[in-house]
Design an enzyme around this catalytic site. Structure first.
Site, mmCIF file in Angstrom:
data_model
loop_
_atom_site.group_PDB
_atom_site.id
_atom_site.type_symbol
_atom_site.label_atom_id
_atom_site.label_comp_id
_atom_site.label_asym_id
_atom_site.label_seq_id
_atom_site.Cartn_x
_atom_site.Cartn_y
_atom_site.Cartn_z
ATOM 1 N N PRO A 95 -2.214 13.750 2.671
ATOM 2 C CA PRO A 95 -0.932 13.432 2.028
ATOM 3 C C PRO A 95 0.265 13.700 2.949
ATOM 4 C CG PRO A 95 -2.062 15.236 0.882
ATOM 5 C CD PRO A 95 -2.940 14.816 1.996
ATOM 6 N N GLU A 122 -8.608 22.618 1.161
ATOM 7 C CA GLU A 122 -7.143 22.675 1.274
ATOM 8 C C GLU A 122 -6.630 21.859 2.452
ATOM 9 O OE1 GLU A 122 -5.456 24.177 -1.303
ATOM 10 O OE2 GLU A 122 -7.545 24.243 -1.952
ATOM 11 N N ARG A 160 -10.365 -7.012 4.811
ATOM 12 C CA ARG A 160 -10.006 -8.357 4.341
ATOM 13 C C ARG A 160 -9.041 -9.073 5.279
ATOM 14 N NH1 ARG A 160 -6.443 -9.171 0.916
ATOM 15 N NH2 ARG A 160 -7.672 -10.352 -0.569
ATOM 16 N N ASP A 175 -0.862 -13.474 0.128
ATOM 17 C CA ASP A 175 -0.894 -12.223 -0.628
ATOM 18 C C ASP A 175 0.456 -11.518 -0.638
ATOM 19 O OD1 ASP A 175 -3.390 -12.169 -1.717
ATOM 20 O OD2 ASP A 175 -4.322 -11.235 0.036
HETATM 21 N N1 4HQ Z 1 -5.946 14.114 0.204
HETATM 22 N N2 4HQ Z 1 -3.680 10.100 1.136
HETATM 23 C C1 4HQ Z 1 -6.356 16.551 0.343
HETATM 24 C C2 4HQ Z 1 -4.995 13.197 -0.238
HETATM 25 C C3 4HQ Z 1 -4.667 11.967 0.529
HETATM 26 C C4 4HQ Z 1 -3.663 11.033 0.198
HETATM 27 C C5 4HQ Z 1 -6.865 13.908 1.296
HETATM 28 C C6 4HQ Z 1 -6.063 15.360 -0.538
HETATM 29 C C7 4HQ Z 1 -7.175 15.123 2.115
HETATM 30 C C8 4HQ Z 1 -7.700 17.481 2.107
HETATM 31 N N3 4HQ Z 1 -5.218 11.551 1.671
HETATM 32 N N4 4HQ Z 1 -7.397 16.307 1.301
HETATM 33 N N5 4HQ Z 1 -2.835 11.047 -0.843
HETATM 34 O O1 4HQ Z 1 -4.398 13.414 -1.251
HETATM 35 O O2 4HQ Z 1 -4.608 10.417 2.025
#
Ligand code: 4HQ
Length: 255
Positions: A95, A122, A160, A175
């Site tokens: 994230p 985590e 795609r 698209d």
């Molecule tokens: N995670 N976009 C925590 C995500 C995420 C997202 C992936 C949660 C990695 C450790 N990854 N782990 N949003 O929320 O890519």
């Protein structure tokens, strides 16, 4: 003649079945079967060296939860480089990453060989982010329980865009995010369903009028739900006049 070079994608995960099952279905499943994309899913635990096959450990400095340990991830990417060649990108899904957009998918589709590392717990030891991953991508502002769904999102959106994966090339070009506007409404038979009728213009056979109606609907929807897209969309004078009209109609409606 040389064989067509297909795009290589490698996904590294502690839950290989979670990634493999969706990839076997639909457009992507067919593309893999036809050899247009070469996707391999790697079990991270196969690259552990201790007898517990550990992939995580407690965080230095304390705090809740566990952190993915670097060794298995580095070993997994080393093995991929040996068996499949040096990848052009190693993506960490997180994230904290840059937002994965259609433009990012287009860029990755041109790379030829991409590795996706799925984080869990985590997060991953920061040495993975700095010295193994070449980029960090997020699929959106929400917290998931792991990087497997983001990896699938990335593989699907990239696949795609590989020529031949989607039967109709024209539909890929048309698209939503390729055009920069949201889609126009679609209808199919029956023309009247429980008293709900299809817009008559679509039954008129007037191709130019249908195109004009679709363009206007796409502009109206975009203005309504994603107005920021209009700042970068390619608009002509007629589009601008219509948007102006919509804004004025809305202002009248509000007063
Ligand atoms: N995670 N976009 C925590 C995500 C995420 C997202 C992936 C949660 C990695 C450790 N990854 N782990 N949003 O929320 O890519």
């Amino acid at each position: 003649m040389a064989a067509a070079r297909s795009m290589k994608l490698d996904v590294v995960t502690i839950f290989p079945r979670m990634v493999e099952a969706p990839l076997a279905e639909g457009v992507v499943g067919r593309a893999i079967q036809r050899g247009l994309i070469d996707v391999r899913v790697h079990d991270l635990r196969a690259h552990t060296t201790d007898r517990h096959r550990s992939v995580d450990d407690v965080p230095f400095g304390g705090g809740p939860g566990m952190v993915m340990t670097p060794e298995p991830l580095f070993r997994a990417v080393d093995a991929i480089a040996r068996e499949r060649g040096e990848p052009a990108a190693v993506i960490l899904t997180s994230p904290d990453g840059r937002l994965f957009t259609h433009r990012e998918a287009e860029r990755l589709a041109r790379l030829g060989h991409v590795v996706v590392l799925c984080g869990r717990y985590e997060g991953v030891d920061d040495r993975v982010r700095h010295h193994l991953a070449t980029e960090e991508l997020s699929i959106g502002d929400y917290v998931l329980s792991g990087g497997e769904l983001p990896a699938l999102v990335i593989v699907d959106a990239v696949a795609r865009l590989i020529p031949g994966v989607v039967g109709d090339e024209a539909s890929v070009a048309r698209d939503t995010f390729a055009r920069g506007l949201l889609d126009f409404p679609q209808y199919t038979r029956p023309a009247a369903f429980r008293g709900l009728e299809v817009p008559p213009v679509l039954l008129s056979g007037h191709h130019a009028e249908i195109e004009r109606w679709r363009r206007r609907e796409a502009l109206a929807r975009t203005l309504e739900t994603r107005p920021e897209l209009l700042e970068t969309a390619a608009l002509d004078d007629e589009d601008r006049a219509w948007l102006q009209e919509l804004v004025e109609l809305r202002e009248k409606g509000a007063s």
